[in-house]
Design a protein around this motif. Structure first.
Motif, mmCIF file in Angstrom:
data_model
loop_
_atom_site.group_PDB
_atom_site.id
_atom_site.type_symbol
_atom_site.label_atom_id
_atom_site.label_comp_id
_atom_site.label_asym_id
_atom_site.label_seq_id
_atom_site.Cartn_x
_atom_site.Cartn_y
_atom_site.Cartn_z
ATOM 1 N N LEU A 50 0.825 -1.198 0.000
ATOM 2 C CA LEU A 50 0.000 0.000 0.000
ATOM 3 C C LEU A 50 0.867 1.259 0.000
ATOM 4 O O LEU A 50 2.019 1.236 0.454
ATOM 5 C CB LEU A 50 -0.913 0.006 1.229
ATOM 6 C CG LEU A 50 -2.072 -0.989 1.187
ATOM 7 C CD1 LEU A 50 -2.704 -1.143 2.568
ATOM 8 C CD2 LEU A 50 -3.120 -0.554 0.174
ATOM 9 N N SER A 51 0.314 2.337 -0.510
ATOM 10 C CA SER A 51 1.021 3.625 -0.538
ATOM 11 C C SER A 51 1.466 4.008 0.865
ATOM 12 O O SER A 51 0.674 3.965 1.799
ATOM 13 C CB SER A 51 0.101 4.721 -1.083
ATOM 14 O OG SER A 51 -0.254 4.452 -2.402
ATOM 15 N N GLY A 52 2.728 4.339 1.005
ATOM 16 C CA GLY A 52 3.271 4.735 2.295
ATOM 17 C C GLY A 52 3.868 3.589 3.092
ATOM 18 O O GLY A 52 4.537 3.818 4.090
ATOM 19 N N ALA A 53 3.618 2.365 2.660
ATOM 20 C CA ALA A 53 4.188 1.208 3.360
ATOM 21 C C ALA A 53 5.635 1.017 2.920
ATOM 22 O O ALA A 53 6.017 1.374 1.809
ATOM 23 C CB ALA A 53 3.377 -0.047 3.056
ATOM 24 N N LYS A 54 6.433 0.442 3.793
ATOM 25 C CA LYS A 54 7.827 0.156 3.467
ATOM 26 C C LYS A 54 7.862 -0.926 2.384
ATOM 27 O O LYS A 54 7.199 -1.957 2.506
ATOM 28 C CB LYS A 54 8.566 -0.311 4.715
ATOM 29 C CG LYS A 54 10.041 -0.534 4.499
ATOM 30 C CD LYS A 54 10.721 -0.877 5.807
ATOM 31 C CE LYS A 54 12.116 -1.344 5.576
ATOM 32 N NZ LYS A 54 13.130 -0.368 5.692
ATOM 33 N N ALA A 104 5.604 -7.372 -7.964
ATOM 34 C CA ALA A 104 4.993 -6.568 -6.906
ATOM 35 C C ALA A 104 4.039 -5.543 -7.506
ATOM 36 O O ALA A 104 4.134 -5.183 -8.680
ATOM 37 C CB ALA A 104 6.073 -5.837 -6.101
ATOM 38 N N VAL A 105 3.130 -5.103 -6.654
ATOM 39 C CA VAL A 105 2.290 -3.950 -6.967
ATOM 40 C C VAL A 105 2.581 -2.955 -5.852
ATOM 41 O O VAL A 105 2.367 -3.256 -4.670
ATOM 42 C CB VAL A 105 0.794 -4.305 -7.019
ATOM 43 C CG1 VAL A 105 -0.033 -3.064 -7.303
ATOM 44 C CG2 VAL A 105 0.528 -5.377 -8.065
ATOM 45 N N VAL A 106 3.120 -1.799 -6.211
ATOM 46 C CA VAL A 106 3.493 -0.775 -5.237
ATOM 47 C C VAL A 106 2.564 0.427 -5.374
ATOM 48 O O VAL A 106 1.853 0.561 -6.364
ATOM 49 C CB VAL A 106 4.973 -0.353 -5.400
ATOM 50 C CG1 VAL A 106 5.903 -1.540 -5.160
ATOM 51 C CG2 VAL A 106 5.233 0.269 -6.762
ATOM 52 N N ASP A 107 2.608 1.292 -4.378
ATOM 53 C CA ASP A 107 1.759 2.482 -4.344
ATOM 54 C C ASP A 107 0.294 2.111 -4.553
ATOM 55 O O ASP A 107 -0.466 2.820 -5.201
ATOM 56 C CB ASP A 107 2.207 3.525 -5.370
ATOM 57 C CG ASP A 107 1.552 4.883 -5.136
ATOM 58 O OD1 ASP A 107 1.200 5.174 -3.977
ATOM 59 O OD2 ASP A 107 1.369 5.633 -6.112
ATOM 60 N N LYS A 118 -4.941 7.259 0.237
ATOM 61 C CA LYS A 118 -3.728 6.482 0.494
ATOM 62 C C LYS A 118 -3.548 6.269 1.987
ATOM 63 O O LYS A 118 -3.696 7.201 2.773
ATOM 64 C CB LYS A 118 -2.507 7.205 -0.087
ATOM 65 C CG LYS A 118 -2.551 7.306 -1.600
ATOM 66 C CD LYS A 118 -1.296 7.945 -2.163
ATOM 67 C CE LYS A 118 -1.340 7.932 -3.685
ATOM 68 N NZ LYS A 118 -0.075 8.391 -4.270
ATOM 69 N N ASN A 119 -3.226 5.031 2.335
ATOM 70 C CA ASN A 119 -2.969 4.658 3.713
ATOM 71 C C ASN A 119 -2.021 3.462 3.684
ATOM 72 O O ASN A 119 -2.223 2.553 2.882
ATOM 73 C CB ASN A 119 -4.278 4.297 4.426
ATOM 74 C CG ASN A 119 -4.074 3.992 5.890
ATOM 75 O OD1 ASN A 119 -3.517 2.960 6.247
ATOM 76 N ND2 ASN A 119 -4.514 4.894 6.747
ATOM 77 N N PRO A 120 -1.006 3.423 4.532
ATOM 78 C CA PRO A 120 -0.040 2.324 4.474
ATOM 79 C C PRO A 120 -0.547 0.979 5.011
ATOM 80 O O PRO A 120 0.124 -0.036 4.865
ATOM 81 C CB PRO A 120 1.121 2.825 5.332
ATOM 82 C CG PRO A 120 0.518 3.827 6.250
ATOM 83 C CD PRO A 120 -0.619 4.452 5.500
ATOM 84 N N VAL A 121 -1.751 0.945 5.603
ATOM 85 C CA VAL A 121 -2.247 -0.285 6.220
ATOM 86 C C VAL A 121 -3.645 -0.674 5.718
ATOM 87 O O VAL A 121 -3.947 -1.850 5.590
ATOM 88 C CB VAL A 121 -2.275 -0.133 7.763
ATOM 89 C CG1 VAL A 121 -2.851 -1.361 8.434
ATOM 90 C CG2 VAL A 121 -0.874 0.159 8.295
#
Length: 145
Positions: A50-54, A104-107, A118-121
């Motif tokens: 997810l966007s913002g996740a490492k 992978a699928v990023v962002d 957008k939320n990292p979780v």
């Protein structure tokens, strides 16, 4: 008689529209990924970030995509329907990622009605009277060395 029936149907339709719901649920994506792997619908060859996740180092970006999936919400718990719709979207991303040479699928983020959240979780899901829907937007990528 027909006039009265027509008026009654018009009033019923208006009342239904007035009470239409669009509840927004915010749920953790990791539960959906875990469910997909346990059910054998996701094979683990494509990771979702997810966007913002490492994320691991991205060596190549291979284009963006959108997946908009819906499920019949009649008689289903909203959270269950949301997970089902989200899993369907992730399956579509997994298959496209493989065709595009991505691992992978990023962002990855919620993109319902082109509204970016957008939320990292977590992701957003919209539950109505009849339909439950999830829309994701993300970027196919190759990660690692």
């Amino acid at each position: 008689m027909k006039k009265h029936l027509s008026l009654a149907l018009t009033a019923l339709c208006a009342a239904t529209i007035a009470h239409a719901r669009n509840d927004v649920l915010t749920l953790p994506l990791d539960e959906v990924v875990r469910m997909g792997v346990e059910q054998g619908k996701l094979d683990g060859s494509v990771k979702f970030y997810l966007s913002g996740a490492k994320t691991p180092k991205v060596s190549a970006r291979l284009g963006e995509d959108v997946s908009n999936k819906k499920t019949n919400g009649v008689g289903k718990d909203d959270a269950f329907g949301c997970k089902w719709a989200a899993l369907s979207a992730l399956i579509a991303f997994q298959e496209s990622a493989k065709r595009n040479g991505a691992n992978a699928v990023v962002d990855l983020h919620s993109y319902y009605r082109r509204n970016t959240v957008k939320n990292p979780v977590t992701y957003q899901c919209h539950a109505g009277n009849i339909v439950i829907g999830v829309t994701f937007k993300g970027t196919y990528a190759r990660t690692g060395g």
